[in-house]
Motif scaffolding. Structure first.
Motif, PDB file in Angstrom:
ATOM      1  N   PHE A 164       1.700   0.601  -4.570  1.00  0.00           N
ATOM      2  CA  PHE A 164       1.422   0.336  -3.151  1.00  0.00           C
ATOM      3  C   PHE A 164      -0.035   0.606  -2.796  1.00  0.00           C
ATOM      4  O   PHE A 164      -0.664  -0.176  -2.078  1.00  0.00           O
ATOM      5  CB  PHE A 164       2.342   1.179  -2.266  1.00  0.00           C
ATOM      6  CG  PHE A 164       3.724   0.623  -2.140  1.00  0.00           C
ATOM      7  CD1 PHE A 164       3.954  -0.602  -1.520  1.00  0.00           C
ATOM      8  CD2 PHE A 164       4.813   1.309  -2.649  1.00  0.00           C
ATOM      9  CE1 PHE A 164       5.228  -1.119  -1.410  1.00  0.00           C
ATOM     10  CE2 PHE A 164       6.094   0.803  -2.553  1.00  0.00           C
ATOM     11  CZ  PHE A 164       6.303  -0.418  -1.925  1.00  0.00           C
ATOM     12  N   VAL A 165      -0.586   1.702  -3.271  1.00  0.00           N
ATOM     13  CA  VAL A 165      -1.963   2.049  -2.919  1.00  0.00           C
ATOM     14  C   VAL A 165      -2.953   1.071  -3.552  1.00  0.00           C
ATOM     15  O   VAL A 165      -3.914   0.640  -2.907  1.00  0.00           O
ATOM     16  CB  VAL A 165      -2.282   3.499  -3.329  1.00  0.00           C
ATOM     17  CG1 VAL A 165      -3.766   3.810  -3.117  1.00  0.00           C
ATOM     18  CG2 VAL A 165      -1.438   4.467  -2.516  1.00  0.00           C
ATOM     19  N   PHE A 166      -2.740   0.695  -4.796  1.00  0.00           N
ATOM     20  CA  PHE A 166      -3.629  -0.277  -5.424  1.00  0.00           C
ATOM     21  C   PHE A 166      -3.529  -1.639  -4.725  1.00  0.00           C
ATOM     22  O   PHE A 166      -4.528  -2.355  -4.610  1.00  0.00           O
ATOM     23  CB  PHE A 166      -3.312  -0.422  -6.912  1.00  0.00           C
ATOM     24  CG  PHE A 166      -4.043   0.561  -7.770  1.00  0.00           C
ATOM     25  CD1 PHE A 166      -5.403   0.435  -7.988  1.00  0.00           C
ATOM     26  CD2 PHE A 166      -3.380   1.627  -8.348  1.00  0.00           C
ATOM     27  CE1 PHE A 166      -6.087   1.341  -8.776  1.00  0.00           C
ATOM     28  CE2 PHE A 166      -4.052   2.544  -9.141  1.00  0.00           C
ATOM     29  CZ  PHE A 166      -5.421   2.397  -9.359  1.00  0.00           C
ATOM     30  N   ASP A 167      -2.346  -1.994  -4.262  1.00  0.00           N
ATOM     31  CA  ASP A 167      -2.200  -3.225  -3.479  1.00  0.00           C
ATOM     32  C   ASP A 167      -3.071  -3.167  -2.229  1.00  0.00           C
ATOM     33  O   ASP A 167      -3.769  -4.133  -1.888  1.00  0.00           O
ATOM     34  CB  ASP A 167      -0.735  -3.431  -3.079  1.00  0.00           C
ATOM     35  CG  ASP A 167       0.100  -3.991  -4.214  1.00  0.00           C
ATOM     36  OD1 ASP A 167      -0.472  -4.282  -5.285  1.00  0.00           O
ATOM     37  OD2 ASP A 167       1.321  -4.121  -4.039  1.00  0.00           O
ATOM     38  N   GLY A 168      -3.024  -2.033  -1.517  1.00  0.00           N
ATOM     39  CA  GLY A 168      -3.792  -1.884  -0.291  1.00  0.00           C
ATOM     40  C   GLY A 168      -5.283  -1.994  -0.520  1.00  0.00           C
ATOM     41  O   GLY A 168      -5.997  -2.679   0.224  1.00  0.00           O
ATOM     42  N   VAL A 169      -5.765  -1.329  -1.565  1.00  0.00           N
ATOM     43  CA  VAL A 169      -7.203  -1.353  -1.872  1.00  0.00           C
ATOM     44  C   VAL A 169      -7.660  -2.773  -2.195  1.00  0.00           C
ATOM     45  O   VAL A 169      -8.682  -3.256  -1.686  1.00  0.00           O
ATOM     46  CB  VAL A 169      -7.527  -0.408  -3.048  1.00  0.00           C
ATOM     47  CG1 VAL A 169      -8.956  -0.617  -3.531  1.00  0.00           C
ATOM     48  CG2 VAL A 169      -7.331   1.045  -2.632  1.00  0.00           C
ATOM     49  N   ASN A 170      -6.904  -3.475  -3.016  1.00  0.00           N
ATOM     50  CA  ASN A 170      -7.302  -4.819  -3.427  1.00  0.00           C
ATOM     51  C   ASN A 170      -7.115  -5.849  -2.316  1.00  0.00           C
ATOM     52  O   ASN A 170      -7.872  -6.816  -2.235  1.00  0.00           O
ATOM     53  CB  ASN A 170      -6.536  -5.226  -4.678  1.00  0.00           C
ATOM     54  CG  ASN A 170      -7.023  -4.497  -5.912  1.00  0.00           C
ATOM     55  OD1 ASN A 170      -8.088  -4.767  -6.440  1.00  0.00           O
ATOM     56  ND2 ASN A 170      -6.245  -3.523  -6.367  1.00  0.00           N
ATOM     57  N   PHE A 171      -6.118  -5.654  -1.458  1.00  0.00           N
ATOM     58  CA  PHE A 171      -5.969  -6.549  -0.310  1.00  0.00           C
ATOM     59  C   PHE A 171      -7.144  -6.381   0.648  1.00  0.00           C
ATOM     60  O   PHE A 171      -7.614  -7.357   1.240  1.00  0.00           O
ATOM     61  CB  PHE A 171      -4.655  -6.275   0.429  1.00  0.00           C
ATOM     62  CG  PHE A 171      -3.449  -6.819  -0.268  1.00  0.00           C
ATOM     63  CD1 PHE A 171      -3.565  -7.850  -1.181  1.00  0.00           C
ATOM     64  CD2 PHE A 171      -2.195  -6.299  -0.014  1.00  0.00           C
ATOM     65  CE1 PHE A 171      -2.450  -8.360  -1.838  1.00  0.00           C
ATOM     66  CE2 PHE A 171      -1.070  -6.794  -0.656  1.00  0.00           C
ATOM     67  CZ  PHE A 171      -1.210  -7.834  -1.569  1.00  0.00           C
ATOM     68  N   GLY A 172      -7.602  -5.139   0.814  1.00  0.00           N
ATOM     69  CA  GLY A 172      -8.755  -4.903   1.676  1.00  0.00           C
ATOM     70  C   GLY A 172      -9.984  -5.629   1.182  1.00  0.00           C
ATOM     71  O   GLY A 172     -10.835  -6.057   1.972  1.00  0.00           O
ATOM     72  N   ALA A 173     -10.077  -5.805  -0.124  1.00  0.00           N
ATOM     73  CA  ALA A 173     -11.203  -6.534  -0.730  1.00  0.00           C
ATOM     74  C   ALA A 173     -10.948  -8.037  -0.779  1.00  0.00           C
ATOM     75  O   ALA A 173     -11.727  -8.779  -1.388  1.00  0.00           O
ATOM     76  CB  ALA A 173     -11.461  -6.010  -2.138  1.00  0.00           C
ATOM     77  N   SER A 174      -9.844  -8.488  -0.147  1.00  0.00           N
ATOM     78  CA  SER A 174      -9.479  -9.919  -0.104  1.00  0.00           C
ATOM     79  C   SER A 174      -9.302 -10.512  -1.498  1.00  0.00           C
ATOM     80  O   SER A 174      -9.628 -11.672  -1.738  1.00  0.00           O
ATOM     81  CB  SER A 174     -10.542 -10.720   0.677  1.00  0.00           C
ATOM     82  OG  SER A 174     -10.626 -10.268   2.010  1.00  0.00           O
TER      83      SER A 174
END
Length: 244
Positions: A184-194
């Motif tokens: 979940f956390v890695f998803d959030g970080v990478n989504f923030g970077a589009s």
């Protein structure tokens, strides 16, 4: 006894939801300019492209969980009941890490919008530091979830057969909490970077492997095989995030 809500209650609930949305919209309008200077600034092509990639990823994730539920249903009413109880506890406890993921996603996205790439890098690093330094939270959550589900399964049902199957699913529900926190956390970080393209394609590959694993393990190990398949699914999700 029917558990369907009366029409008047559903209407009242809908009215409350619309009212809350209106209040939040009015509050948001005082903070930011919702309408751009021109239609061209809306960048519809980018919205459609990223929206399609996110939709593909959501379909892949949803299909894996839905397939697991379908396979559990084929085992009969008792395994299905036990699976649903374990699944809901599994999802609910895993989403506790979404707070860190969403916070990181929003701040990183804002930094990219401002073209402040150094800030984005610092935030991403900090979020991952918090994740790994506090990964013991995932381990502690695994213990808490395992113990509470072991001794509190009677809250959900009094059927001894269902309770027995719940006890079999508990180790999977508990042991995957640290893995889920990473995913979940890695998803959030990478989504923030589009980084939507990578996650759409990687999730497609993960879903193919997971679906194959679910079918094979279900046929050979039944109820336990389904949970092995879901563990593989979340493990591959976490690995794809770490790899990126």
């Amino acid at each position: 006894m029917s558990t369907t809500l009366p029409l008047s209650s559903m209407s009242l609930l809908s009215a409350i939801l619309y009212l809350n949305s209106l209040i939040l919209l009015c509050k948001l309008m005082t903070k930011v300019d919702l309408l751009p200077p021109s239609v061209k600034d809306l960048q519809f092509n980018r919205f459609f492209k990223n929206g399609f990639l996110l939709l593909a990823r959501v379909i892949a994730v949803t299909f894996c969980v839905t397939l697991a539920t379908s396979l559990a249903a084929r085992l009969g009413a008792t395994p299905m009941a036990a699976f649903q109880i374990c699944l809901q506890v599994w999802i609910t406890s895993s989403l506790l890490f979404d707070g860190l993921a969403i916070a990181g996603q929003v701040i990183i996205a804002c930094a990219f919008a401002e073209k402040d790439y150094e800030k984005a890098k610092v935030v991403a690093t900090r979020v991952l530091q918090v994740l790994f330094c506090r990964w013991d939270l995932g381990l502690r959550l695994a213990v808490v979830v395992g113990l509470r589900l072991q001794f509190g399964s009677g809250i959900f049902t009094k059927d001894k057969n269902v309770v027995h199957l719940i006890s079999i699913g508990i180790p999977f529900v508990a042991a995957t909490q640290p893995i889920n926190s990473l995913a979940f956390v890695f998803d959030g970080v990478n989504f923030g970077a589009s980084d939507f393209i990578y996650f759409a394609y990687s999730m497609g590959l993960v879903s193919v492997v997971s679906i194959t694993s679910l079918f094979l393990l279900w046929k050979s190990h039944g109820f336990v095989g389904i949970w092995f398949g879901l563990t593989i699914f979340m493990g591959l999700r976490a690995f794809s995030g770490i790899l990126r």
